[in-house]
Scaffold this motif. Structure first.
Motif, PDB file in Angstrom:
ATOM      1  N   VAL A 185       2.934  19.503 -65.714  1.00 59.57           N
ATOM      2  CA  VAL A 185       2.956  19.927 -64.314  1.00 59.57           C
ATOM      3  C   VAL A 185       2.561  18.751 -63.436  1.00 59.57           C
ATOM      4  O   VAL A 185       1.586  18.061 -63.740  1.00 59.57           O
ATOM      5  N   PRO A 186       3.276  18.487 -62.357  1.00 58.08           N
ATOM      6  CA  PRO A 186       2.888  17.387 -61.477  1.00 58.08           C
ATOM      7  C   PRO A 186       1.492  17.607 -60.903  1.00 58.08           C
ATOM      8  O   PRO A 186       1.034  18.739 -60.764  1.00 58.08           O
ATOM      9  N   THR A 187       0.835  16.508 -60.556  1.00 53.48           N
ATOM     10  CA  THR A 187      -0.525  16.606 -60.030  1.00 53.48           C
ATOM     11  C   THR A 187      -0.531  17.039 -58.576  1.00 53.48           C
ATOM     12  O   THR A 187      -1.571  17.238 -57.996  1.00 53.48           O
ATOM     13  N   TYR A 188       0.638  17.139 -57.949  1.00 55.79           N
ATOM     14  CA  TYR A 188       0.695  17.616 -56.569  1.00 55.79           C
ATOM     15  C   TYR A 188       1.904  18.511 -56.429  1.00 55.79           C
ATOM     16  O   TYR A 188       2.825  18.486 -57.229  1.00 55.79           O
ATOM     17  N   HIS A 189       1.887  19.335 -55.412  1.00 53.97           N
ATOM     18  CA  HIS A 189       3.054  20.147 -55.078  1.00 53.97           C
ATOM     19  C   HIS A 189       3.325  19.926 -53.594  1.00 53.97           C
ATOM     20  O   HIS A 189       2.532  20.305 -52.750  1.00 53.97           O
ATOM     21  N   HIS A 190       4.414  19.261 -53.321  1.00 56.03           N
ATOM     22  CA  HIS A 190       4.700  18.912 -51.932  1.00 56.03           C
ATOM     23  C   HIS A 190       6.202  18.955 -51.738  1.00 56.03           C
ATOM     24  O   HIS A 190       6.948  18.429 -52.560  1.00 56.03           O
ATOM     25  N   GLY A 191       6.633  19.554 -50.653  1.00 53.25           N
ATOM     26  CA  GLY A 191       8.064  19.712 -50.412  1.00 53.25           C
ATOM     27  C   GLY A 191       8.819  18.401 -50.321  1.00 53.25           C
ATOM     28  O   GLY A 191       9.813  18.213 -50.991  1.00 53.25           O
ATOM     29  N   ASN A 192       8.353  17.496 -49.496  1.00 52.40           N
ATOM     30  CA  ASN A 192       9.015  16.202 -49.358  1.00 52.40           C
ATOM     31  C   ASN A 192       7.943  15.148 -49.095  1.00 52.40           C
ATOM     32  O   ASN A 192       7.713  14.758 -47.946  1.00 52.40           O
ATOM     33  N   LEU A 193       7.314  14.708 -50.162  1.00 56.15           N
ATOM     34  CA  LEU A 193       6.161  13.819 -50.032  1.00 56.15           C
ATOM     35  C   LEU A 193       6.537  12.488 -49.380  1.00 56.15           C
ATOM     36  O   LEU A 193       5.792  11.973 -48.549  1.00 56.15           O
ATOM     37  N   ARG A 194       7.693  11.951 -49.727  1.00 53.58           N
ATOM     38  CA  ARG A 194       8.066  10.640 -49.184  1.00 53.58           C
ATOM     39  C   ARG A 194       8.117  10.670 -47.653  1.00 53.58           C
ATOM     40  O   ARG A 194       7.532   9.826 -46.987  1.00 53.58           O
ATOM     41  N   SER A 195       8.828  11.653 -47.092  1.00 48.50           N
ATOM     42  CA  SER A 195       8.939  11.703 -45.632  1.00 48.50           C
ATOM     43  C   SER A 195       7.602  12.049 -44.979  1.00 48.50           C
ATOM     44  O   SER A 195       7.288  11.560 -43.890  1.00 48.50           O
ATOM     45  N   THR A 196       6.782  12.863 -45.654  1.00 57.81           N
ATOM     46  CA  THR A 196       5.456  13.184 -45.125  1.00 57.81           C
ATOM     47  C   THR A 196       4.585  11.938 -45.085  1.00 57.81           C
ATOM     48  O   THR A 196       3.867  11.696 -44.109  1.00 57.81           O
ATOM     49  N   LEU A 197       4.634  11.131 -46.143  1.00 55.17           N
ATOM     50  CA  LEU A 197       3.858   9.887 -46.178  1.00 55.17           C
ATOM     51  C   LEU A 197       4.337   8.913 -45.108  1.00 55.17           C
ATOM     52  O   LEU A 197       3.529   8.266 -44.444  1.00 55.17           O
ATOM     53  N   LEU A 198       5.645   8.814 -44.923  1.00 56.20           N
ATOM     54  CA  LEU A 198       6.173   7.904 -43.896  1.00 56.20           C
ATOM     55  C   LEU A 198       5.749   8.351 -42.499  1.00 56.20           C
ATOM     56  O   LEU A 198       5.385   7.519 -41.662  1.00 56.20           O
ATOM     57  N   ALA A 199       5.787   9.663 -42.245  1.00 53.12           N
ATOM     58  CA  ALA A 199       5.362  10.163 -40.935  1.00 53.12           C
ATOM     59  C   ALA A 199       3.874   9.880 -40.704  1.00 53.12           C
ATOM     60  O   ALA A 199       3.472   9.443 -39.618  1.00 53.12           O
ATOM     61  N   ALA A 200       3.059  10.108 -41.730  1.00 54.62           N
ATOM     62  CA  ALA A 200       1.620   9.834 -41.610  1.00 54.62           C
ATOM     63  C   ALA A 200       1.368   8.345 -41.435  1.00 54.62           C
ATOM     64  O   ALA A 200       0.503   7.932 -40.662  1.00 54.62           O
ATOM     65  N   ALA A 201       2.140   7.515 -42.145  1.00 51.12           N
ATOM     66  CA  ALA A 201       1.981   6.063 -42.038  1.00 51.12           C
ATOM     67  C   ALA A 201       2.373   5.583 -40.642  1.00 51.12           C
ATOM     68  O   ALA A 201       1.701   4.726 -40.055  1.00 51.12           O
ATOM     69  N   GLU A 202       3.438   6.140 -40.086  1.00 51.78           N
ATOM     70  CA  GLU A 202       3.863   5.737 -38.741  1.00 51.78           C
ATOM     71  C   GLU A 202       2.806   6.146 -37.712  1.00 51.78           C
ATOM     72  O   GLU A 202       2.496   5.387 -36.790  1.00 51.78           O
ATOM     73  N   ASN A 203       2.229   7.316 -37.881  1.00 52.71           N
ATOM     74  CA  ASN A 203       1.170   7.772 -36.983  1.00 52.71           C
ATOM     75  C   ASN A 203      -0.059   6.861 -37.083  1.00 52.71           C
ATOM     76  O   ASN A 203      -0.646   6.470 -36.071  1.00 52.71           O
TER      77      ASN A 203
END
Length: 197
Positions: A4-22
């Motif tokens: 089982v993956p250690t996280y459950h996230h719909g679209n982690l890549r785009s979420t990380l990019l949005a957080a990084a841009e912020n």
């Protein structure tokens, strides 16, 4: 126990990019870290490495996304401006300066990143928005609004003018509320100086 993956996230890549841009907008590039972004979006510290091998890969992805957004914004501005060259140039300049002043740290990252050794994908990403600017200069020359000749020369003058205005606003040397008027004046002066003699 299954894998089982250690996280459950719909679209982690785009979420990380949005957080990084912020984070980039608020704190600058020096504060960006994969570990901090993981904490912020609520995943394990290892989870971002599934999408970004290291911090530089994250920065490159941010820059690439920035060029794509800049291209989309310039394209939309040109499409809404109609067929006449003057309004199209004003619309493009306004859209570029809006991006350059609202996302100054991102723009700096975009242009710094594409000059790094091995950043061919960023050079390719930059070609789309810069190509729109180049094509607009050619359009002005073909319509007889701008002096004929190599389009790079007036293109560099226009780009340097826009970058200079952005630098003044971003450096708090010119009040942001003056941006629209300065942009209009700069484009009008460019058109007067670049018209056929």
């Amino acid at each position: 126990m299954t894998g089982v993956p250690t996280y459950h996230h719909g679209n982690l890549r785009s979420t990380l990019l949005a957080a990084a841009e912020n984070s980039l907008r608020q704190h600058g590039v020096g504060q960006l870290s994969l570990r901090e972004l993981a904490r912020e979006v609520g995943v394990s510290h290892a989870a971002p490495r599934r999408h970004f091998a290291d911090r530089q890969a994250l920065l490159d992805a941010l820059a690439e996304a920035g060029f794509a957004r800049l291209h989309a914004e310039l394209h939309a501005a040109l499409a809404a401006a109609g067929p006449d060259f003057g309004p199209r140039l004003h619309a493009m300049a306004t859209a570029y300066l809006r991006f350059a002043t609202e996302d100054a740290a991102l723009l700096e990252l975009m242009f710094a990143g594409k000059h790094r050794e091995g950043a061919d994908h960023l050079v390719a990403a930059a070609a789309a928005p810069l190509g729109l600017m180049h094509d607009l200069i050619v359009e002005g020359q073909e319509q007889g609004v701008l002096e004929a000749g190599p389009p790079d020369r007036p293109g560099i003058v226009l780009f340097a003018t826009l970058q200079g205005i952005a630098t003044l606003v971003n450096g708090n040397l010119v009040a942001p509320e003056l941006l629209d008027g300065i942009t209009r004046d700069a484009v009008d002066q460019f058109l007067r100086g670049a018209r056929p003699r």
